[in-house]
Motif scaffolding. Structure first.
Motif, PDB file in Angstrom:
ATOM      1  N   ASP A 164      52.793  47.985  60.205  1.00  0.00           N
ATOM      2  CA  ASP A 164      53.004  49.435  60.232  1.00  0.00           C
ATOM      3  C   ASP A 164      52.718  50.008  58.851  1.00  0.00           C
ATOM      4  O   ASP A 164      52.311  51.150  58.708  1.00  0.00           O
ATOM      5  CB  ASP A 164      54.450  49.738  60.651  1.00  0.00           C
ATOM      6  N   LEU A 165      52.990  49.164  57.841  1.00  0.00           N
ATOM      7  CA  LEU A 165      52.632  49.530  56.466  1.00  0.00           C
ATOM      8  C   LEU A 165      51.815  48.393  55.879  1.00  0.00           C
ATOM      9  O   LEU A 165      52.205  47.235  55.962  1.00  0.00           O
ATOM     10  CB  LEU A 165      53.894  49.735  55.610  1.00  0.00           C
ATOM     11  N   ILE A 166      50.663  48.747  55.304  1.00  0.00           N
ATOM     12  CA  ILE A 166      49.882  47.756  54.565  1.00  0.00           C
ATOM     13  C   ILE A 166      49.985  48.144  53.103  1.00  0.00           C
ATOM     14  O   ILE A 166      49.622  49.261  52.712  1.00  0.00           O
ATOM     15  CB  ILE A 166      48.417  47.709  55.031  1.00  0.00           C
ATOM     16  N   CYS A 167      50.512  47.234  52.335  1.00  0.00           N
ATOM     17  CA  CYS A 167      50.824  47.549  50.954  1.00  0.00           C
ATOM     18  C   CYS A 167      50.002  46.630  50.049  1.00  0.00           C
ATOM     19  O   CYS A 167      49.774  45.468  50.380  1.00  0.00           O
ATOM     20  CB  CYS A 167      52.341  47.308  50.888  1.00  0.00           C
ATOM     21  N   CYS A 168      49.535  47.158  48.941  1.00  0.00           N
ATOM     22  CA  CYS A 168      48.700  46.367  48.032  1.00  0.00           C
ATOM     23  C   CYS A 168      48.948  46.868  46.621  1.00  0.00           C
ATOM     24  O   CYS A 168      48.467  47.931  46.239  1.00  0.00           O
ATOM     25  CB  CYS A 168      47.238  46.518  48.446  1.00  0.00           C
ATOM     26  N   ARG A 169      49.739  46.129  45.854  1.00  0.00           N
ATOM     27  CA  ARG A 169      50.127  46.596  44.512  1.00  0.00           C
ATOM     28  C   ARG A 169      49.550  45.688  43.431  1.00  0.00           C
ATOM     29  O   ARG A 169      49.666  44.480  43.489  1.00  0.00           O
ATOM     30  CB  ARG A 169      51.647  46.641  44.398  1.00  0.00           C
ATOM     31  N   HIS A 170      48.896  46.315  42.461  1.00  0.00           N
ATOM     32  CA  HIS A 170      48.377  45.597  41.292  1.00  0.00           C
ATOM     33  C   HIS A 170      47.486  44.425  41.679  1.00  0.00           C
ATOM     34  O   HIS A 170      47.593  43.331  41.134  1.00  0.00           O
ATOM     35  CB  HIS A 170      49.529  45.181  40.367  1.00  0.00           C
ATOM     36  N   THR A 171      46.639  44.670  42.631  1.00  0.00           N
ATOM     37  CA  THR A 171      45.721  43.660  43.146  1.00  0.00           C
ATOM     38  C   THR A 171      44.288  44.196  43.156  1.00  0.00           C
ATOM     39  O   THR A 171      43.345  43.510  42.767  1.00  0.00           O
ATOM     40  CB  THR A 171      46.141  43.270  44.594  1.00  0.00           C
ATOM     41  N   PHE A 172      44.128  45.454  43.563  1.00  0.00           N
ATOM     42  CA  PHE A 172      42.789  46.030  43.758  1.00  0.00           C
ATOM     43  C   PHE A 172      41.967  46.010  42.461  1.00  0.00           C
ATOM     44  O   PHE A 172      40.748  45.860  42.503  1.00  0.00           O
ATOM     45  CB  PHE A 172      42.942  47.462  44.271  1.00  0.00           C
ATOM     46  N   GLU A 173      42.642  46.141  41.316  1.00  0.00           N
ATOM     47  CA  GLU A 173      41.927  46.137  40.031  1.00  0.00           C
ATOM     48  C   GLU A 173      41.358  44.753  39.697  1.00  0.00           C
ATOM     49  O   GLU A 173      40.595  44.604  38.760  1.00  0.00           O
ATOM     50  CB  GLU A 173      42.833  46.653  38.906  1.00  0.00           C
ATOM     51  N   HIS A 174      41.763  43.726  40.475  1.00  0.00           N
ATOM     52  CA  HIS A 174      41.245  42.366  40.270  1.00  0.00           C
ATOM     53  C   HIS A 174      40.081  42.063  41.221  1.00  0.00           C
ATOM     54  O   HIS A 174      39.538  40.970  41.200  1.00  0.00           O
ATOM     55  CB  HIS A 174      42.341  41.329  40.542  1.00  0.00           C
ATOM     56  N   ILE A 175      39.760  43.009  42.094  1.00  0.00           N
ATOM     57  CA  ILE A 175      38.754  42.779  43.134  1.00  0.00           C
ATOM     58  C   ILE A 175      37.413  43.373  42.695  1.00  0.00           C
ATOM     59  O   ILE A 175      37.336  44.578  42.440  1.00  0.00           O
ATOM     60  CB  ILE A 175      39.185  43.467  44.464  1.00  0.00           C
ATOM     61  N   PRO A 176      36.355  42.560  42.608  1.00  0.00           N
ATOM     62  CA  PRO A 176      35.065  43.135  42.190  1.00  0.00           C
ATOM     63  C   PRO A 176      34.367  43.942  43.294  1.00  0.00           C
ATOM     64  O   PRO A 176      33.814  44.993  43.033  1.00  0.00           O
ATOM     65  CB  PRO A 176      34.237  41.915  41.775  1.00  0.00           C
ATOM     66  N   ASN A 177      34.442  43.435  44.537  1.00  0.00           N
ATOM     67  CA  ASN A 177      33.725  44.116  45.625  1.00  0.00           C
ATOM     68  C   ASN A 177      34.658  45.106  46.314  1.00  0.00           C
ATOM     69  O   ASN A 177      35.158  44.870  47.419  1.00  0.00           O
ATOM     70  CB  ASN A 177      33.198  43.102  46.638  1.00  0.00           C
ATOM     71  N   THR A 178      34.870  46.224  45.652  1.00  0.00           N
ATOM     72  CA  THR A 178      35.906  47.166  46.067  1.00  0.00           C
ATOM     73  C   THR A 178      35.656  47.807  47.435  1.00  0.00           C
ATOM     74  O   THR A 178      36.561  47.879  48.252  1.00  0.00           O
ATOM     75  CB  THR A 178      36.051  48.253  44.992  1.00  0.00           C
TER      76      THR A 178
END
Ligand SMILES: [Zn+2]
Length: 392
Positions: A164-178
């Motif tokens: 119901d909630l997809i949460c993503c904290r302090h992770t996206f900045e580590h992903i190259p293929n955004t």
């Protein structure tokens, strides 16, 4: 203009490099058992590129093949009361706003599971956390029977896990293929249009405006502003519910929901690509000056005085290696017990617990994140340690 590089957000080739750092540790959250291993730790380069089309900033020479977020990745921040107050307030806010009671929560990049446990404890929810650096039983929770953890990277493989909630904290900045990553999240949601998506990550506009070069490091390959983040969310078929800043304006928080047709509505916090371009110009014009000021300052501090740095995280590793700190600073202090006695990659400095300062008697304590200043000042006072305390 680096013509070969394609913006991972929008696909444009109009990306120009404005900041370079060579030979910095590829990881800054992995602590080493010996000084020599810390000094010999593998190095990588940074060349930050600005996309004139969408405003996205990324490390154009990032080599993801060298990165490994195994369980020795020590990034837990929940030893600090300042951080815990923030995390708890955020969890309560999300639970209330989206009526998260008895619901299912998926956290991508859950770390050791602190925040997911909090959401499930406070709202009686069920949680699934996915993270390659997860360590079993590090976080003790009274609702552990409602928590499931998968020690892996998030990928299409996990598209069948719905929340119901997809949460993503302090992770996206580590992903190259955004674009690819966020599109995978969107595809996994499918037509469950009542799903709420929440991401939290550092705000690059603050880094640029404060010339905070210690916030630029190899693990972070992707640097978002409110505008570039919101634009990417819209291009991946999300509608922005809210966009805000928190934690001393260091973080961007985005709340979004999936839509079946591209949403166009902008949020008032979004800056234009042109505004961001001015911030980039400001950073690149004044960066050298700021680096020189700090070099001079460190030299003065080290002149007959004992200085320690408080905070052994990525900011510290970047700060130490960008300057090539040698004898000016001998030790780094941290409250995370899993870091004590170990060594910082690149700089090779040993991490010690706060109590160490009783006998070390520093003349000056340099606080790596101003938000922890009051908490650190209090701990020093409680230990009867008289010293100058300054924030970077
Ligand atoms: Zn772009």
């Amino acid at each position: 203009m680096s013509s070969a590089f394609v913006c991972p957000n929008c696909g444009s080739q109009a990306v120009s490099t404005f900041y370079e750092v060579k030979n910095i540790p590829i990881h800054s959250c992995i602590m080493l058992p010996t000084r020599q291993e810390a000094l010999d730790f593998p190095k990588g380069n940074i060349a930050l590129g600005f996309c004139k089309e969408c405003g996205f900033i990324s490390n154009t020479v990032f080599d993801s093949s060298v990165i490994n977020y195994s369980s020795i990745y020590e990034d837990q921040q929940s030893f600090s009361s300042t951080f815990n107050v923030f995390a708890e307030g955020l969890a309560k806010r999300l639970i209330e706003k989206y009526d998260l009671h008895g619901k299912k929560i998926v956290e991508i990049g859950c770390g050791k599971g602190d925040f997911l446990a909090l959401l499930c404890e406070l709202g009686d929810n069920f949680g699934v956390g996915i993270d390659p650096a997860y360590i079993k039983d590090r976080v003790q929770s009274k609702v552990s029977d409602r928590l499931t953890f998968i020690q892996d990277y998030y990928s299409e493989k996990y598209a069948n896990i719905h929340g119901d909630l997809i949460c993503c904290r302090h992770t996206f900045e580590h992903i190259p293929n955004t674009f690819e990553f966020l599109s995978n999240v969107r595809q996994a949601i499918g037509n469950r249009l009542d799903t709420i998506v929440f991401f939290e990550l550092p705000d690059v506009t603050r880094v640029l405006r404060e010339i905070a070069f210690w916030d630029i490091y190899h693990e972070h390959c992707s640097y978002f502003s409110p505008g570039s983040l919101a634009r990417l969310f819209r291009s991946c078929q999300f509608e922005i519910i809210d966009l805000s800043k928190d934690f001393g304006d260091q973080y961007i928080l985005i709340e979004a929901r999936p839509v079946s047709r591209r949403a166009e509505k902008m949020h008032e916090l979004e800056e234009s690509v042109e505004e961001l371009s001015n911030d980039v110009k400001y950073f690149s014009t004044h960066c050298r000056e700021k680096l020189d000021q700090w070099k001079k300052r460190l030299h003065q501090i080290a002149d007959g005085r004992r200085a320690v740095v408080w905070g052994s995280g990525s900011k510290c590793v970047s700060f130490m290696t960008t300057f090539g700190v040698k004898d000016e600073i001998e030790y780094v202090i941290d409250i995370n017990p899993f870091r004590h006695g170990k060594y910082l990659p690149g700089a090779g400095k040993q991490v010690m617990p706060p109590e160490f300062l009783r006998k070390y008697k520093p003349d000056i304590v340099i606080v790596m994140n101003p938000i922890y200043y009051a908490e650190i000042r209090q701990m020093l006072d409680d230990m009867d340690i008289t010293t100058e305390v300054m924030s970077i």
